[in-house]
Design a protein around this motif. Structure first.
Motif, PDB file in Angstrom:
ATOM      1  N   GLU A 218       0.845  -1.200   0.000  1.00 23.64           N
ATOM      2  CA  GLU A 218       0.000   0.000   0.000  1.00 23.64           C
ATOM      3  C   GLU A 218       0.878   1.247   0.000  1.00 23.64           C
ATOM      4  O   GLU A 218       2.018   1.210   0.408  1.00 23.64           O
ATOM      5  CB  GLU A 218      -0.905   0.022   1.233  1.00 23.64           C
ATOM      6  N   TRP A 219       0.305   2.345  -0.467  1.00 23.81           N
ATOM      7  CA  TRP A 219       0.987   3.637  -0.451  1.00 23.81           C
ATOM      8  C   TRP A 219      -0.006   4.697  -0.023  1.00 23.81           C
ATOM      9  O   TRP A 219      -1.212   4.527  -0.149  1.00 23.81           O
ATOM     10  CB  TRP A 219       1.582   3.981  -1.810  1.00 23.81           C
ATOM     11  N   PHE A 220       0.517   5.783   0.540  1.00 24.24           N
ATOM     12  CA  PHE A 220      -0.358   6.907   0.869  1.00 24.24           C
ATOM     13  C   PHE A 220       0.426   8.206   0.894  1.00 24.24           C
ATOM     14  O   PHE A 220       1.634   8.224   1.088  1.00 24.24           O
ATOM     15  CB  PHE A 220      -1.123   6.678   2.177  1.00 24.24           C
ATOM     16  N   TRP A 221      -0.303   9.278   0.621  1.00 20.34           N
ATOM     17  CA  TRP A 221       0.222  10.630   0.727  1.00 20.34           C
ATOM     18  C   TRP A 221      -0.583  11.337   1.794  1.00 20.34           C
ATOM     19  O   TRP A 221      -1.801  11.503   1.652  1.00 20.34           O
ATOM     20  CB  TRP A 221       0.034  11.411  -0.576  1.00 20.34           C
ATOM     21  N   PRO A 222       0.040  11.744   2.900  1.00 17.20           N
ATOM     22  CA  PRO A 222      -0.670  12.534   3.914  1.00 17.20           C
ATOM     23  C   PRO A 222      -0.614  14.022   3.559  1.00 17.20           C
ATOM     24  O   PRO A 222       0.241  14.447   2.796  1.00 17.20           O
ATOM     25  CB  PRO A 222       0.119  12.252   5.188  1.00 17.20           C
TER      26      PRO A 222
ATOM     27  N   ARG B 275      -4.845   7.244  -0.515  1.00 17.04           N
ATOM     28  CA  ARG B 275      -4.402   5.898  -0.172  1.00 17.04           C
ATOM     29  C   ARG B 275      -4.711   4.956  -1.330  1.00 17.04           C
ATOM     30  O   ARG B 275      -5.785   4.995  -1.904  1.00 17.04           O
ATOM     31  CB  ARG B 275      -5.115   5.412   1.087  1.00 17.04           C
ATOM     32  N   GLY B 276      -3.728   4.119  -1.675  1.00 17.25           N
ATOM     33  CA  GLY B 276      -3.923   3.163  -2.755  1.00 17.25           C
ATOM     34  C   GLY B 276      -3.145   1.885  -2.513  1.00 17.25           C
ATOM     35  O   GLY B 276      -2.361   1.787  -1.571  1.00 17.25           O
ATOM     36  N   LYS B 277      -3.372   0.896  -3.398  1.00 15.25           N
ATOM     37  CA  LYS B 277      -2.699  -0.396  -3.293  1.00 15.25           C
ATOM     38  C   LYS B 277      -1.960  -0.673  -4.585  1.00 15.25           C
ATOM     39  O   LYS B 277      -2.322  -0.186  -5.647  1.00 15.25           O
ATOM     40  CB  LYS B 277      -3.719  -1.506  -3.041  1.00 15.25           C
ATOM     41  N   GLY B 278      -0.923  -1.475  -4.468  1.00 14.40           N
ATOM     42  CA  GLY B 278      -0.177  -1.884  -5.648  1.00 14.40           C
ATOM     43  C   GLY B 278       0.967  -0.943  -5.958  1.00 14.40           C
ATOM     44  O   GLY B 278       1.280  -0.026  -5.204  1.00 14.40           O
ATOM     45  N   LYS B 279       1.569  -1.189  -7.109  1.00 16.04           N
ATOM     46  CA  LYS B 279       2.729  -0.416  -7.527  1.00 16.04           C
ATOM     47  C   LYS B 279       2.276   0.864  -8.212  1.00 16.04           C
ATOM     48  O   LYS B 279       1.348   0.859  -9.014  1.00 16.04           O
ATOM     49  CB  LYS B 279       3.568  -1.259  -8.482  1.00 16.04           C
ATOM     50  N   LEU B 280       2.932   1.972  -7.875  1.00 10.84           N
ATOM     51  CA  LEU B 280       2.652   3.253  -8.533  1.00 10.84           C
ATOM     52  C   LEU B 280       3.322   3.287  -9.902  1.00 10.84           C
ATOM     53  O   LEU B 280       4.390   2.700 -10.090  1.00 10.84           O
ATOM     54  CB  LEU B 280       3.197   4.413  -7.696  1.00 10.84           C
ATOM     55  N   PRO B 281       2.716   3.989 -10.862  1.00 12.86           N
ATOM     56  CA  PRO B 281       3.395   4.163 -12.153  1.00 12.86           C
ATOM     57  C   PRO B 281       4.743   4.872 -11.942  1.00 12.86           C
ATOM     58  O   PRO B 281       4.867   5.719 -11.051  1.00 12.86           O
ATOM     59  CB  PRO B 281       2.431   5.067 -12.938  1.00 12.86           C
ATOM     60  N   PRO B 282       5.762   4.545 -12.746  1.00 14.03           N
ATOM     61  CA  PRO B 282       7.085   5.150 -12.561  1.00 14.03           C
ATOM     62  C   PRO B 282       7.085   6.666 -12.746  1.00 14.03           C
ATOM     63  O   PRO B 282       7.976   7.352 -12.250  1.00 14.03           O
ATOM     64  CB  PRO B 282       7.960   4.458 -13.613  1.00 14.03           C
ATOM     65  N   GLU B 283       6.074   7.207 -13.435  1.00 21.50           N
ATOM     66  CA  GLU B 283       5.979   8.653 -13.660  1.00 21.50           C
ATOM     67  C   GLU B 283       5.558   9.414 -12.407  1.00 21.50           C
ATOM     68  O   GLU B 283       5.588  10.644 -12.389  1.00 21.50           O
ATOM     69  CB  GLU B 283       4.952   8.969 -14.760  1.00 21.50           C
TER      70      GLU B 283
ATOM     71  N   GLN C 121      -9.757   6.805  -1.330  1.00 29.02           N
ATOM     72  CA  GLN C 121      -9.339   5.428  -1.574  1.00 29.02           C
ATOM     73  C   GLN C 121      -9.166   5.301  -3.095  1.00 29.02           C
ATOM     74  O   GLN C 121     -10.144   5.157  -3.826  1.00 29.02           O
ATOM     75  CB  GLN C 121     -10.377   4.430  -1.050  1.00 29.02           C
ATOM     76  N   VAL C 122      -7.936   5.385  -3.557  1.00 27.83           N
ATOM     77  CA  VAL C 122      -7.642   5.514  -4.978  1.00 27.83           C
ATOM     78  C   VAL C 122      -7.848   4.195  -5.716  1.00 27.83           C
ATOM     79  O   VAL C 122      -7.293   3.167  -5.345  1.00 27.83           O
ATOM     80  CB  VAL C 122      -6.200   6.022  -5.180  1.00 27.83           C
ATOM     81  N   ALA C 123      -8.646   4.245  -6.793  1.00 23.67           N
ATOM     82  CA  ALA C 123      -8.855   3.087  -7.661  1.00 23.67           C
ATOM     83  C   ALA C 123      -7.954   3.190  -8.889  1.00 23.67           C
ATOM     84  O   ALA C 123      -7.413   2.179  -9.351  1.00 23.67           O
ATOM     85  CB  ALA C 123     -10.319   3.000  -8.081  1.00 23.67           C
TER      86      ALA C 123
END
Length: 101
Positions: A46-50, A64-72, A94-96
């Motif tokens: 998971e990842w998140f930006w506060p 908040r999201g799950k998985g790998k973020l795009p490299p950009e 909750q990012v889709a």
């Protein structure tokens, strides 16, 4: 004189309106846009930006999201995120889907 007074009032209203967006409502689906200023916090898969995020159309406190973020998705880039807003004391998107450019 009256015209200049009305024109001045109009510019004050326009500047105040753009100052800060209203909080997003819990339970809605929304797409937010903003600029990446700091890298996200990674926690396992998971990842998140506060911090306050986005001004159009509304604002949340955390992404908040799950998985790998795009490299950009790095500081200095823009991003759009779509998801559902939740509120457990903190307004969170909750990012889709996420797109960075």
């Amino acid at each position: 004189m009256r015209a200049s007074l009305l024109l001045t009032a109009f510019f004050i209203l326009v500047s105040c309106a753009g100052a800060e967006a209203a909080p997003c409502k819990s339970g809605i689906g929304v797409t937010l846009a903003g600029e990446i200023i700091i890298p996200p916090v990674m926690d396992g898969g998971e990842w998140f930006w506060p911090g306050k995020f986005a001004n159009k159309p509304c604002q949340v406190t955390t992404l908040r999201g799950k998985g790998k973020l795009p490299p950009e998705c790095v500081p200095g880039k823009s991003m759009t995120l779509t998801g559902r807003v939740t509120d457990d004391g903190v307004l969170t998107l909750q990012v889709a889907t996420i797109r960075c450019f």
